[in-house]
Design a protein around this motif. Sequence first.
Motif, PDB file in Angstrom:
ATOM      1  N   THR A   1      -8.274   2.878  -0.901  1.00  0.00           N
ATOM      2  CA  THR A   1      -8.833   2.463   0.374  1.00  0.00           C
ATOM      3  C   THR A   1     -10.087   3.278   0.666  1.00  0.00           C
ATOM      4  O   THR A   1     -10.435   4.207  -0.073  1.00  0.00           O
ATOM      5  CB  THR A   1      -7.814   2.661   1.505  1.00  0.00           C
ATOM      6  N   THR A   2     -10.772   2.962   1.744  1.00  0.00           N
ATOM      7  CA  THR A   2     -12.031   3.633   2.076  1.00  0.00           C
ATOM      8  C   THR A   2     -11.837   5.106   2.402  1.00  0.00           C
ATOM      9  O   THR A   2     -12.787   5.886   2.317  1.00  0.00           O
ATOM     10  CB  THR A   2     -12.708   2.931   3.261  1.00  0.00           C
TER      11      THR A   2
ATOM     12  N   ALA B   1       0.858  -1.190   0.000  1.00  0.00           N
ATOM     13  CA  ALA B   1       0.000   0.000   0.000  1.00  0.00           C
ATOM     14  C   ALA B   1       0.888   1.230   0.000  1.00  0.00           C
ATOM     15  O   ALA B   1       2.053   1.186   0.416  1.00  0.00           O
ATOM     16  CB  ALA B   1      -0.932   0.012   1.210  1.00  0.00           C
ATOM     17  N   ILE B   2       0.339   2.315  -0.490  1.00  0.00           N
ATOM     18  CA  ILE B   2       1.102   3.562  -0.544  1.00  0.00           C
ATOM     19  C   ILE B   2       0.161   4.717  -0.215  1.00  0.00           C
ATOM     20  O   ILE B   2      -0.973   4.768  -0.710  1.00  0.00           O
ATOM     21  CB  ILE B   2       1.751   3.736  -1.938  1.00  0.00           C
ATOM     22  N   GLU B   3       0.601   5.604   0.649  1.00  0.00           N
ATOM     23  CA  GLU B   3      -0.246   6.710   1.090  1.00  0.00           C
ATOM     24  C   GLU B   3      -0.216   7.852   0.084  1.00  0.00           C
ATOM     25  O   GLU B   3       0.794   8.091  -0.585  1.00  0.00           O
ATOM     26  CB  GLU B   3       0.209   7.215   2.454  1.00  0.00           C
ATOM     27  N   LEU B   4      -1.343   8.554  -0.017  1.00  0.00           N
ATOM     28  CA  LEU B   4      -1.468   9.733  -0.857  1.00  0.00           C
ATOM     29  C   LEU B   4      -1.576  10.967   0.020  1.00  0.00           C
ATOM     30  O   LEU B   4      -1.972  10.881   1.181  1.00  0.00           O
ATOM     31  CB  LEU B   4      -2.706   9.624  -1.756  1.00  0.00           C
ATOM     32  N   THR B   5      -1.239  12.108  -0.527  1.00  0.00           N
ATOM     33  CA  THR B   5      -1.380  13.348   0.229  1.00  0.00           C
ATOM     34  C   THR B   5      -2.718  14.022  -0.022  1.00  0.00           C
ATOM     35  O   THR B   5      -3.141  14.869   0.753  1.00  0.00           O
ATOM     36  CB  THR B   5      -0.256  14.336  -0.135  1.00  0.00           C
ATOM     37  N   GLN B   6      -3.378  13.660  -1.126  1.00  0.00           N
ATOM     38  CA  GLN B   6      -4.669  14.235  -1.463  1.00  0.00           C
ATOM     39  C   GLN B   6      -5.651  13.126  -1.805  1.00  0.00           C
ATOM     40  O   GLN B   6      -5.259  12.057  -2.300  1.00  0.00           O
ATOM     41  CB  GLN B   6      -4.560  15.195  -2.656  1.00  0.00           C
ATOM     42  N   ARG B   7      -6.932  13.377  -1.582  1.00  0.00           N
ATOM     43  CA  ARG B   7      -7.969  12.401  -1.919  1.00  0.00           C
ATOM     44  C   ARG B   7      -8.023  12.155  -3.423  1.00  0.00           C
ATOM     45  O   ARG B   7      -7.849  13.064  -4.225  1.00  0.00           O
ATOM     46  CB  ARG B   7      -9.344  12.914  -1.479  1.00  0.00           C
ATOM     47  N   MET B   8      -8.277  10.912  -3.785  1.00  0.00           N
ATOM     48  CA  MET B   8      -8.525  10.561  -5.176  1.00  0.00           C
ATOM     49  C   MET B   8      -9.901   9.926  -5.284  1.00  0.00           C
ATOM     50  O   MET B   8     -10.336   9.198  -4.378  1.00  0.00           O
ATOM     51  CB  MET B   8      -7.463   9.599  -5.708  1.00  0.00           C
TER      52      MET B   8
ATOM     53  N   VAL C   1      -3.510   3.918  -1.725  1.00  0.00           N
ATOM     54  CA  VAL C   1      -3.689   2.935  -2.789  1.00  0.00           C
ATOM     55  C   VAL C   1      -3.111   1.611  -2.308  1.00  0.00           C
ATOM     56  O   VAL C   1      -2.027   1.574  -1.724  1.00  0.00           O
ATOM     57  CB  VAL C   1      -2.972   3.374  -4.085  1.00  0.00           C
ATOM     58  N   ARG C   2      -3.831   0.525  -2.534  1.00  0.00           N
ATOM     59  CA  ARG C   2      -3.331  -0.795  -2.154  1.00  0.00           C
ATOM     60  C   ARG C   2      -3.557  -1.760  -3.312  1.00  0.00           C
ATOM     61  O   ARG C   2      -4.438  -1.551  -4.151  1.00  0.00           O
ATOM     62  CB  ARG C   2      -4.046  -1.316  -0.906  1.00  0.00           C
TER      63      ARG C   2
END
Length: 313
Positions: A198-199, A159-166, A204-205
């Motif tokens: 993710t929810t 998984a990888i974290e985002l800084t903004q909502r997608m 992103v996973r």
Amino acid sequence: MHQIYRGTTELAEFEIYVNGQLTDADGNVTVSVTDAQYGTVIGSGGTATNEPQIGKYTFHLDPSYTNLNRVLRVQWDYQINGKSVSQEDFYEVFTPYATIAKIVDYYNFGTRPQDLNYRTQEELIYAERVARYQIDSYTNQSFGRYWGNQEQFGYGSDAIELTQRMVNIQQVYENGVLVIDYTQDPVYNSFGYEVELTTTNKAVRIIKNSTDVIYEGQFDPTILYYGRFREHTRYNFYGEMGWTYVPQDISWCAMKLAGNVLSHDAQWRERYLKKVDLSEISFELDGGAFSGTGDVIVDNILDNYRTVGMMII
């Protein structure tokens, strides 16, 4: 620059002048529309309508053009006296956080010029725009829906974290190489796994039904499996970003801030006036009036939406 509400239809207008006089083109005027930032073609080959007035042409920018927040570059191509000419206009598509009608209803503003609490259309539009800019600046995000690209580095997990909502993912690049493209049919995928949001819409996973998804950046020494988002590897995620709707509390904050903009003390705060003396009356503003939006209630609500370390490419 012209402005359009997202999801609405706007009539783009164009006039041809020759030596200061309105003049019809030699033939048809064609219209092409592109995303001004990314250069993506949104529509091409359209024909403008020649209005009864000489030299005036129009073209409908319908929801197929205005479905996302973006700046539209509208190019008009025509011939005049046998010479080819191209001209362009720009239209900003935006999502209002509170409509003018809602602001009028919330404050019970008058709808007629003779009403004591009447506000002009221009004043209301300006107030909503300032409120929207304040909210975006304070939270470090936009509550509209727009096309964008986020770049992040993997750290050895699935998984990888985002800084903004997608809102959705359409393409994934690994170190600049396209590895997933959901816009193709069939889908192109050299990544090895499908991916999903993710929810929270901020991570992103991979979709790995047979085994658990690794979130901690670890690996299984028995099978030497490392997380698919490799460490020190650059990943770009293209797709629609932001929000599919404006949250109710954000809309309320926008109406509250718009009212503050229209209030009599707004000019004092805008000029950093801390203390005001009015004959026998004086008041002093708290320092927080200049560090946030100027409204402590709004600041407390927006604190739930603040993001840190935004990286939009």
